[in-house]
Design a protein around this motif. Structure first.
Motif, PDB file in Angstrom:
ATOM      1  N   THR A 130       1.272  -1.396   0.396  1.00 23.98           N
ATOM      2  CA  THR A 130      -0.025   0.211   0.011  1.00 23.98           C
ATOM      3  C   THR A 130       0.581   0.960  -0.206  1.00 23.98           C
ATOM      4  O   THR A 130       2.195   1.101   0.432  1.00 23.98           O
ATOM      5  CB  THR A 130      -0.829   0.344   1.090  1.00 23.98           C
ATOM      6  OG1 THR A 130      -0.198  -0.130   2.196  1.00 23.98           O
ATOM      7  CG2 THR A 130      -1.769  -1.367   1.040  1.00 23.98           C
ATOM      8  N   TYR A 204      -5.983  -5.607  -6.284  1.00 23.12           N
ATOM      9  CA  TYR A 204      -4.682  -5.965  -7.356  1.00 23.12           C
ATOM     10  C   TYR A 204      -5.447  -6.479  -8.522  1.00 23.12           C
ATOM     11  O   TYR A 204      -5.991  -7.969  -8.344  1.00 23.12           O
ATOM     12  CB  TYR A 204      -3.552  -7.151  -7.218  1.00 23.12           C
ATOM     13  CG  TYR A 204      -3.273  -7.309  -5.634  1.00 23.12           C
ATOM     14  CD1 TYR A 204      -2.211  -6.184  -5.038  1.00 23.12           C
ATOM     15  CD2 TYR A 204      -3.445  -8.218  -4.780  1.00 23.12           C
ATOM     16  CE1 TYR A 204      -2.087  -6.044  -3.512  1.00 23.12           C
ATOM     17  CE2 TYR A 204      -3.752  -7.694  -3.244  1.00 23.12           C
ATOM     18  CZ  TYR A 204      -2.369  -7.097  -2.997  1.00 23.12           C
ATOM     19  OH  TYR A 204      -2.775  -7.198  -1.508  1.00 23.12           O
TER      20      TYR A 204
ATOM     21  N   ASP B 224      -6.439  -2.584   7.419  1.00 28.45           N
ATOM     22  CA  ASP B 224      -5.962  -2.910   5.596  1.00 28.45           C
ATOM     23  C   ASP B 224      -5.352  -3.284   4.813  1.00 28.45           C
ATOM     24  O   ASP B 224      -4.677  -4.212   4.482  1.00 28.45           O
ATOM     25  CB  ASP B 224      -7.516  -3.212   5.090  1.00 28.45           C
ATOM     26  CG  ASP B 224      -7.685  -1.674   4.847  1.00 28.45           C
ATOM     27  OD1 ASP B 224      -6.689  -0.917   5.433  1.00 28.45           O
ATOM     28  OD2 ASP B 224      -8.702  -0.892   3.491  1.00 28.45           O
ATOM     29  N   ALA B 225      -4.229  -2.797   5.288  1.00 29.36           N
ATOM     30  CA  ALA B 225      -2.620  -2.610   4.653  1.00 29.36           C
ATOM     31  C   ALA B 225      -1.900  -4.268   5.170  1.00 29.36           C
ATOM     32  O   ALA B 225      -1.487  -4.835   4.081  1.00 29.36           O
ATOM     33  CB  ALA B 225      -1.928  -1.951   5.678  1.00 29.36           C
ATOM     34  N   MET B 228      -3.975  -6.682   4.008  1.00 35.87           N
ATOM     35  CA  MET B 228      -3.774  -6.852   2.389  1.00 35.87           C
ATOM     36  C   MET B 228      -2.119  -8.016   2.402  1.00 35.87           C
ATOM     37  O   MET B 228      -1.465  -8.652   1.457  1.00 35.87           O
ATOM     38  CB  MET B 228      -3.473  -5.921   1.691  1.00 35.87           C
ATOM     39  CG  MET B 228      -5.236  -5.808   1.156  1.00 35.87           C
ATOM     40  SD  MET B 228      -4.996  -3.450   0.546  1.00 35.87           S
ATOM     41  CE  MET B 228      -3.461  -3.594  -0.733  1.00 35.87           C
ATOM     42  N   ARG B 229      -1.510  -7.503   2.766  1.00 35.04           N
ATOM     43  CA  ARG B 229      -0.126  -8.393   3.052  1.00 35.04           C
ATOM     44  C   ARG B 229      -0.626  -9.884   3.558  1.00 35.04           C
ATOM     45  O   ARG B 229       0.920 -10.668   3.118  1.00 35.04           O
ATOM     46  CB  ARG B 229       0.938  -7.800   3.668  1.00 35.04           C
ATOM     47  CG  ARG B 229       2.498  -8.349   4.181  1.00 35.04           C
ATOM     48  CD  ARG B 229       3.893  -7.873   3.481  1.00 35.04           C
ATOM     49  NE  ARG B 229       3.387  -8.607   2.172  1.00 35.04           N
ATOM     50  CZ  ARG B 229       2.627  -8.485   0.928  1.00 35.04           C
ATOM     51  NH1 ARG B 229       2.429  -6.401   0.289  1.00 35.04           N
ATOM     52  NH2 ARG B 229       2.828  -9.228  -0.564  1.00 35.04           N
ATOM     53  N   GLU B 232      -2.399 -11.570   0.578  1.00 33.73           N
ATOM     54  CA  GLU B 232      -0.764 -12.045  -0.529  1.00 33.73           C
ATOM     55  C   GLU B 232      -0.020 -12.518  -0.495  1.00 33.73           C
ATOM     56  O   GLU B 232       0.245 -13.778  -1.272  1.00 33.73           O
ATOM     57  CB  GLU B 232      -0.825  -9.990  -1.429  1.00 33.73           C
ATOM     58  CG  GLU B 232       0.020 -11.293  -2.476  1.00 33.73           C
ATOM     59  CD  GLU B 232       0.449  -9.748  -3.293  1.00 33.73           C
ATOM     60  OE1 GLU B 232       0.536  -8.809  -4.271  1.00 33.73           O
ATOM     61  OE2 GLU B 232       1.721  -8.847  -2.690  1.00 33.73           O
ATOM     62  N   ARG B 234      -0.923 -15.381   1.001  1.00 36.65           N
ATOM     63  CA  ARG B 234      -0.992 -16.667   2.265  1.00 36.65           C
ATOM     64  C   ARG B 234      -0.449 -16.902   3.196  1.00 36.65           C
ATOM     65  O   ARG B 234      -0.151 -18.390   3.634  1.00 36.65           O
ATOM     66  CB  ARG B 234      -1.506 -17.808   0.625  1.00 36.65           C
ATOM     67  CG  ARG B 234      -1.900 -16.640  -0.086  1.00 36.65           C
ATOM     68  CD  ARG B 234      -2.437 -18.703  -1.196  1.00 36.65           C
ATOM     69  NE  ARG B 234      -2.641 -17.381  -2.536  1.00 36.65           N
ATOM     70  CZ  ARG B 234      -4.379 -17.256  -2.838  1.00 36.65           C
ATOM     71  NH1 ARG B 234      -5.600 -18.832  -1.882  1.00 36.65           N
ATOM     72  NH2 ARG B 234      -5.152 -17.399  -3.691  1.00 36.65           N
ATOM     73  N   PHE B 375       9.642  -5.029   2.755  1.00 33.31           N
ATOM     74  CA  PHE B 375       7.816  -5.681   2.734  1.00 33.31           C
ATOM     75  C   PHE B 375       7.388  -6.779   3.518  1.00 33.31           C
ATOM     76  O   PHE B 375       6.313  -6.507   3.855  1.00 33.31           O
ATOM     77  CB  PHE B 375       7.467  -5.008   1.445  1.00 33.31           C
ATOM     78  CG  PHE B 375       7.652  -3.355   1.290  1.00 33.31           C
ATOM     79  CD1 PHE B 375       7.103  -2.446   1.153  1.00 33.31           C
ATOM     80  CD2 PHE B 375       8.708  -3.681  -0.056  1.00 33.31           C
ATOM     81  CE1 PHE B 375       7.446  -1.125   0.772  1.00 33.31           C
ATOM     82  CE2 PHE B 375       8.840  -2.035  -0.654  1.00 33.31           C
ATOM     83  CZ  PHE B 375       8.039  -1.293   0.071  1.00 33.31           C
ATOM     84  N   GLN B 376       8.298  -7.486   3.092  1.00 33.52           N
ATOM     85  CA  GLN B 376       7.817  -8.576   3.515  1.00 33.52           C
ATOM     86  C   GLN B 376       8.214  -8.911   5.767  1.00 33.52           C
ATOM     87  O   GLN B 376       8.401 -10.053   5.822  1.00 33.52           O
ATOM     88  CB  GLN B 376       7.865 -10.077   3.003  1.00 33.52           C
ATOM     89  CG  GLN B 376       7.350  -9.364   1.518  1.00 33.52           C
ATOM     90  CD  GLN B 376       7.333 -10.589   0.556  1.00 33.52           C
ATOM     91  OE1 GLN B 376       8.544 -10.787   0.077  1.00 33.52           O
ATOM     92  NE2 GLN B 376       6.204 -11.942   0.130  1.00 33.52           N
TER      93      GLN B 376
END
Lengths: 393, 393
Positions: A130, A204, B224-225, B228-229, B232, B234, B375-376
Motif C-alpha cells: 500500500t 490487484y 487493511d494494509a 492485504m500483506r 497476498e 497467503r 515489505f515482507q
C-alpha cells in the motif's frame, strides 16, 4: 410483469452497444499530435526497465557535467484537458526539470530516487504494497505520506505507466455480488454464492482472470446500504445483473474492476446514486476520472455509464414525500452550479437538464428516501419499473 | 524453523483454553442481585412479541387513566458498570419514565412508537435494514439520524434484545480470509479460496451457519494494509489461522463475527494493532465493548484477546528504526494516560506495563513501521518469531 418484459429495454440497449472487447478509442488514434500524454498498464518487467532507463538518462547527464536532474511531466490543472472524443481527462505535454543541485528541489529529487528504488524492488519480488507501507519504509525522508504519494504519481507519469503497475495499491473498499464468476489469484470465485455479504474486490485487478457472466447489465450502487438491500433480496437472481459498490467515493481498485468487467463483458452499466451533486460527482469519477490522477484516466475510467437514478425528476415522478427530501445547502448549490460547467455534463443534454432541475428546486434526496414507501420498494418497485421502462439517461 | 516448531506455543495456549462452546459466565450466574440488565439475542418472533407486550402495558396505563408513557432503561455512563467477573460493561437498573403528555418528552415518545412499529414490520417480513434506511422512513419526525439511532438503542434495552435482533444493522466493513468454511444464507463459503481480496463479513451474523475450521488461532488485524500483506502472502497456508480486519474502528458486524468464531471454534485470538493508544482502544472495543452500546456488551464482546503486537517494547526488541517511530502528540499522551485508568488495562499487569512504557517514551509506531526492514518482514520474520516464542500478553 414478467422478468423477460422487464429486461426488454436492457437487452435492446445491450444490442445497441459495441461487442465485447476494448472498444474505446485510444489517444494515439486521434489526430491531436504529440501534445498529450497517457500512461499504460505495464507488467513488472517493463516497469523495472523503465526505471532503469530513467536512471541511465540521469547518469549520462551527470557524466556530461549537466548534473543530476529528472524531467517530470506536470500534473497541475493547467496541464490537463478534457478530450471529448475520448470522454476523459488527459495530460498535456508540459514538463518541469527537477535538479538535485537546487535547494528548492533537492528533497523532491531525493524522494523520487528512493521511491524508484523501492518500486524496482517490489517489481522484482512480484509483490504489492500500500501507499502507507511505502511511506513507512523511510518516514524521516518522506515526512508525510502526502509527499511520497505525490512523488509516486510523478514516477508513474515518468515511467509512462499506471500507479497500479508500480505495484503500489490503495486499500480495498469495494464489494461485488451477483451473476459473475472469475478466478482471483487462481481461486474460482462465484459471486452468486457469496451469501448476503458479497465478495471484497481485491486491490490487484490483474490477479483477476477468466471472467464469465450471464448478466445483462451491471448495477453500480453508490452506497452500501442500497447494496445490502439488493444483496439480501438477491436482486440478481430475478434480474440478471452484477451489483458493485465502492461504498461512497470510488477507489482505484473498484474503478479498475468495473472497467475490466465492462471491457470483458460489454454489458451496460446502470448507476444508482443519491440525487445530489455528490452522487453525480461519483458517477463522473467512474466515467471521466479524478483530476488528481488524470494521467491515468484511460486505465481507470469507464465512459458511458447510464444514470438510472435517483434523478431529480424522480422526486416528482415517483412522488417522493416532501419529508424525505432535504434542502440543498449553500455548498451543495455551489457544487451543483460548478458541475453545470463541467464538460461531461454539458455534452449530455439529458444530464444537464436533470442537474438544472436539481439546482432550480434546491432539493436533494438519498437512495434511502425510497424507504419511505417501504423497505423493499427499491428492489420490488423502483428498480423493476425503471428497467422495464428503459428509464435511464 | 519448521512450521510445527513455530506453532508449538500457539497449540499449548489452545490446550490451556476452554473447550469450544460458550464458556463465558453469564450475568445471571453471578450473585449480584437484580440490579444489572443485559440483553439477549432474540429471534424475530420474540422481538415482535416483546414490542406487543410493551404496547399492551402502555394501553393498560392509558385505560387506567395514568396516561401514555414508556419506562426506559437509562443508558448514561452513571448507570453503567464494569463487572470484573464478566470482563465487560453492564447496565445498572436505573430507568426513566417518558410521558406523551409532557412537552419535554412527547417527541421522544412519538419517535419511539414509530420505531417500534417499523421494527415490528421488519421482524414480520424477515428482512434487515440499515440505521439509515430506518431514519429515511420518516425524516420529518426523526429530523436527524442521531435521534432515530438513539431511540433504537432505547428500544433494544426495553425489549431486552440486541440491536441486531431488531433487524437493524450497521454497514459492513470487515473482511475475512484464511482457514475457515461456513454457510452464509445457505451458500458455502470457503475462505481459503477467496483470492487475495478476501470475503466481506456480512452484516447479518445469524445468517452464518455450519462453521468449520482447522485453524489454530485467529489473527485480528487493525488495518487493511497489514491484512492485504497477509492475504497476498497467503500467510494462512503456512500458519493455520483465520485473518480478520474491521479496517480500523471495529463495527458491530465484525465484532459479532469474531465472537461467533471464538465461541464455535474455541481457538485463541491474537491482536495485531498499531503501537499507540488508539490500537489499544480498538482491542478494548473487541474485548469489553464500547460505552455507547454497553447494554449489548455480552453479545458483542470477546474477552481474552492476546496482544501479540505491535507492542511498545517491540520498538526496542525488534530495533524499529528511530525514523519509523513517531512522537506521540499531546492528545495521544492524554489518551494513553486515561487508558491507564481503565479497568481492562489495570487488571492485566503486562498490558499496564506496556502502556506505561508507551506513555513514558512518548513514542508510537504503526504496524507499517515494520516495512522499514522490508515489505515482507511482517509475514516472514516478525509474526513467525512472535508465534514461535509465544510472545503475546
Amino acid at each position: 410483469m414478467s422478468v423477460s418484459q422487464v429486461m426488454g429495454p436492457v437487452q435492446e440497449l445491450r444490442h445497441e452497444m459495441d461487442a465485447p472487447g476494448p472498444a474505446r478509442r485510444k489517444l494515439s488514434e486521434l489526430d491531436l499530435g504529440d501534445v498529450f500524454k497517457e500512461v499504460l498498464e505495464l507488467d513488472t518487467g517493463r516497469v523495472r526497465r523503465g526505471i532503469e532507463s530513467i536512471l541511465a538518462v540521469v547518469a549520462r547527464s551527470i557524466m556530461r557535467g549537466e548534473g543530476f536532474r529528472y524531467v517530470v511531466p506536470t500534473r497541475s490543472a493547467s496541464n490537463q484537458m478534457y478530450v471529448e472524443e475520448l470522454d476523459r481527462i488527459v495530460l498535456k505535454d508540459k514538463t518541469s526539470s527537477r535538479a538535485f543541485a537546487n535547494t528548492g528541489t533537492v528533497r523532491k529529487v531525493t524522494i523520487m530516487t528512493r521511491i524508484m528504488g523501492l518500486v524496482w524492488e517490489l517489481c522484482n519480488k512480484g509483490i504489492h504494497v500500500t501507499k502507507r507501507d511505502l511511506f513507512y519504509t523511510d518516514v524521516k525522508l518522506f515526512k508525510t505520506q502526502n509527499e511520497s504519494d505525490e512523488v509516486l504519481n510523478d514516477v508513474a507519469c515518468m515511467v509512462g505507466c499506471t500507479r497500479t503497475s508500480l505495484s503500489v495499491v490503495a486499500s480495498e473498499k469495494g464489494i461485488v455480488i451477483g451473476r459473475v464468476r472469475f478466478r482471483e489469484a487462481g481461486d474460482l470465485i462465484d459471486c452468486t454464492r457469496m451469501g448476503v455479504g458479497g465478495k471484497a474486490i481485491p486491490p490487484y485487478v490483474e490477479r483477476i482472470t477468466d471472467i464469465e457472466s450471464d448478466a445483462e447489465f451491471i448495477l453500480l450502487v453508490e452506497k452500501d446500504a442500497a447494496f445490502m438491500r439488493l444483496a439480501e433480496d438477491r436482486f440478481y437472481s430475478k434480474y440478471a445483473c452484477i451489483i458493485i459498490t465502492a461504498k461512497g467515493q470510488p477507489d482505484v481498485a473498484t474503478r479498475l474492476f468495473l472497467k475490466k468487467l465492462r471491457e470483458t463483458l460489454g454489458i451496460p452499466i446502470m448507476g444508482l446514486v443519491d440525487s445530489d451533486p455528490y452522487g453525480l460527482k461519483i458517477l463522473s469519477v467512474y466515467m471521466s476520472g479524478s483530476k488528481n490522477m488524470s494521467y491515468d484516466s484511460a486505465n481507470l475510467t469507464t465512459p458511458d455509464i447510464k444514470w438510472l437514478g435517483v434523478r431529480p425528476s424522480d422526486l416528482e415522478k415517483y412522488g417522493i414525500p416532501e419529508r424525505c427530501r432535504l434542502p440543498m445547502t449553500e455548498h451543495d448549490i455551489k457544487t451543483g452550479k460548478e458541475l453545470l460547467q463541467e464538460d461531461f455534463i454539458k455534452k449530455n443534454p439529458a444530464w444537464y437538464k436533470e442537474l438544472e432541475l436539481m439546482v432550480k428546486n434546491k432539493e436533494k434526496a438519498e437512495i434511502q428516501a425510497l424507504s419511505s414507501f417501504g423497505f423493499q420498494y427499491l428492489t420490488e418497485e423502483y428498480l423493476p419499473r425503471k428497467l422495464a421502462q428503459g428509464d435511464w439517461i
